[in-house]
Design a protein around this motif. Structure first.
Motif, PDB file in Angstrom:
ATOM      1  N   THR A 146      47.001  44.826  49.040  1.00  0.00           N
ATOM      2  CA  THR A 146      46.528  43.634  49.744  1.00  0.00           C
ATOM      3  C   THR A 146      45.014  43.625  49.887  1.00  0.00           C
ATOM      4  N   CYS A 147      44.384  44.804  49.841  1.00  0.00           N
ATOM      5  CA  CYS A 147      42.926  44.928  49.935  1.00  0.00           C
ATOM      6  C   CYS A 147      42.424  45.813  48.796  1.00  0.00           C
TER       7      CYS A 147
ATOM      8  N   TYR B 290      40.213  40.682  49.967  1.00  0.00           N
ATOM      9  CA  TYR B 290      41.516  40.577  50.631  1.00  0.00           C
ATOM     10  C   TYR B 290      42.332  39.507  49.916  1.00  0.00           C
ATOM     11  N   GLY B 291      43.529  39.896  49.437  1.00  0.00           N
ATOM     12  CA  GLY B 291      44.379  38.947  48.734  1.00  0.00           C
ATOM     13  C   GLY B 291      43.714  38.482  47.443  1.00  0.00           C
TER      14      GLY B 291
END
Length: 502
Positions: A429-430, A454-455
């Motif tokens: 996710t990061c 992020y994402g």
């Protein structure tokens, strides 16, 4: 009492005074491991330890640079006061939000939007792409890279800079003095840029005959390119051929393996701000910055990206990412990269994958990694089978057993190749990528830049990069590692102690 006896007495008295003073002076504002290493050297070998401490013992850059960085942080806070801590379209989890707030407090830079136009693993393709971007420049080209050399691989890039000057583009170049000067043709390269009208400055120059003295082991290790304030490239790659100008490397097939990322959108202004501060630090000249530009238009195929004159293009419609630039270096005095990295590692719940050519962690980073492994996170570390520097190779090897014992899986990129990429992934996710290694130099002595994403597709592409490294690497077995020689273990311990001298 004879003269010899008097001299001996004076020497002993001075030695004890030095040792007593060292116990009180050395630990001030210094990590415990570094303090221990310096005190051991000074107490047991004062003739060597004291002069060395006076030359490279201070962890701080000179007062002027620290003052400039503090002023720049204040200006960045003011200049971005209209921007939220995170983009309005993003809702990060609370623990990540806290890390973003921490980094903004330390550096003045918020999390903003950024369009990813490709994470490249191909060394030569990355330099070709940077060349294409320069060929499309109409206003400014800002280049800041640790090592630069004009050779067969980089010649088209520097020719493009010269052509840009001829058509009226303002071209500014920063290169690290001691990082670049050891490569062939250094002085001719500088003279050529001057003759072409390229404005350039050496970063952290060490020129005692010109009265420019400072701690010689501080380096500006950043790598970035900003064109027209619209598009930027950053990563781990220097501007030199992949064998680093050494025929011996080319002969045995040793080449450096890196990644770079091309970005558009608001994040470009963060990169330009870093360049502006570094340019002012070296030249005293203020660089006019472009305003923060939203990435939405570019993501929909608008005019935010300079069109490439030829070659493969990133896919139109790339996702807009939430990204934050984390600059760091001795001018900050707050270790922004170390604090962000360790916080992100404590945030991991399922997977933590780290790629670092130079892995010599301090106590806090080692604790974060081991803690993640002990609580059941799948932790992976990717390093070179043989580092390109003997001291680093032995120092980082000294940490392997503790990592393996905790359940960390260590993958070694096959020699003679050098895995020079710096990135890590948290729970898919990061992602973080940039110029910063996982070592004490990058946390305390080098100026670095790191990108937190992020994402979005940056995280996906970093995940794919690490998957490729895993495919090519061999996993280190704990039983086999235990069987290494006594001499090897001894040199590991010595180099580990040496690495802490900062």
């Amino acid at each position: 009492m004879g003269g010899f006896a008097i001299g001996t007495t004076i020497y002993v008295v001075i030695e004890y005074i030095v040792k007593i003073l060292a116990i009180g002076i050395v630990p001030e504002n210094r990590r415990p491991s570094s303090s221990t290493a310096w005190l051991l050297l000074i107490l047991f070998l004062p003739i060597v330890g004291v002069p060395l401490f006076l030359i490279i013992g201070s962890p701080y850059i000179n007062a002027r640079r620290a003052r400039i960085q503090a002023q720049a942080n204040d200006l960045l806070q003011q200049g971005t006061s209209n921007l939220p801590d995170v983009p309005e379209s993003v809702d990060p989890p609370a623990d990540l939000r806290g890390i973003v707030d921490l980094s903004r407090a330390l550096t003045g830079l918020p999390m903003v939007t950024g369009t990813n136009h490709g994470v490249l693993m191909d060394y030569e393709a990355s330099i070709r792409r940077m060349t294409e971007l320069v060929e499309g420049a109409s206003e400014t080209v800002h280049v800041e890279i640790y090592i630069m050399a004009r050779d067969g691989t980089t010649e088209p890039f520097f020719a493009a800079l010269e052509a840009a000057v001829r058509r009226g583009v303002k071209v500014r170049v920063l290169l690290d003095h001691l990082g670049s000067r050891k490569y062939p043709g250094f002085h001719e390269f500088l003279k050529g840029m001057t003759a072409a009208g390229i404005e350039w400055h050496l970063m952290l120059p060490f020129l005692p005959l010109q009265g420019r003295m400072r701690r010689i082991d501080l380096r500006n290790h950043r790598k970035l390119l900003v064109v027209d304030g619209q598009v930027a490239v950053m990563g781990s790659q220097n501007l030199i051929d992949s064998a680093y100008g050494k025929p011996g490397n080319a002969k045995i097939g040793r080449r450096w393996n890196d990644i770079s990322i091309e970005l558009a959108g608001e994040i470009v202004s963060s990169l330009e701000a870093v360049f502006a501060v570094d340019w002012y630090s070296e030249s005293g000249e203020t660089v006019e910055m472009h305003a923060y530009r939203n990435a939405d238009e570019d993501a929909s195929g608008g005019s935010g990206l300079i069109p490439a004159p030829h070659g493969p293009r990133p896919q139109v419609g790339a996702a807009v990412n939430a990204v934050q630039l984390i600059p760091s270096g001795p001018g900050f005095r707050t270790d922004p990269n170390l604090r962000a990295f360790t916080s992100l590692m404590y945030m991991a719940r399922e997977r933590l994958a780290i790629v670092s050519p130079y892995f010599v962690p301090d106590e806090s980073l080692m604790a974060a990694i081991l803690t993640a492994a002990y609580r059941g996170v799948r932790v992976e570390l990717y390093v070179s089978e043989e580092a390109d520097q003997f001291v680093v190779d032995r120092a980082q090897s000294s940490y392997y057993y503790a990592l393996l014992e905790a359940g960390v899986r260590i993958y070694r990129y096959p020699a003679p190749q050098v895995l020079h990429t710096k990135c890590f992934l948290v729970d898919e996710t990061c992602a973080v990528l940039g110029s910063s290694n996982m070592d004490m130099r990058s946390f305390g002595l080098n100026y670095e830049i790191s990108l937190l994403a992020y994402g979005g597709d940056i995280v996906t592409e970093v995940r794919d990069v690490i998957a490729e490294y895993r495919r090519l690497s061999a996993e280190l077995d704990i039983d086999a590692w235990q069987g290494r020689s006594v001499l090897r273990r001894y040199t590991e311990s010595v180099m580990r102690l040496t690495s802490a001298l900062q």
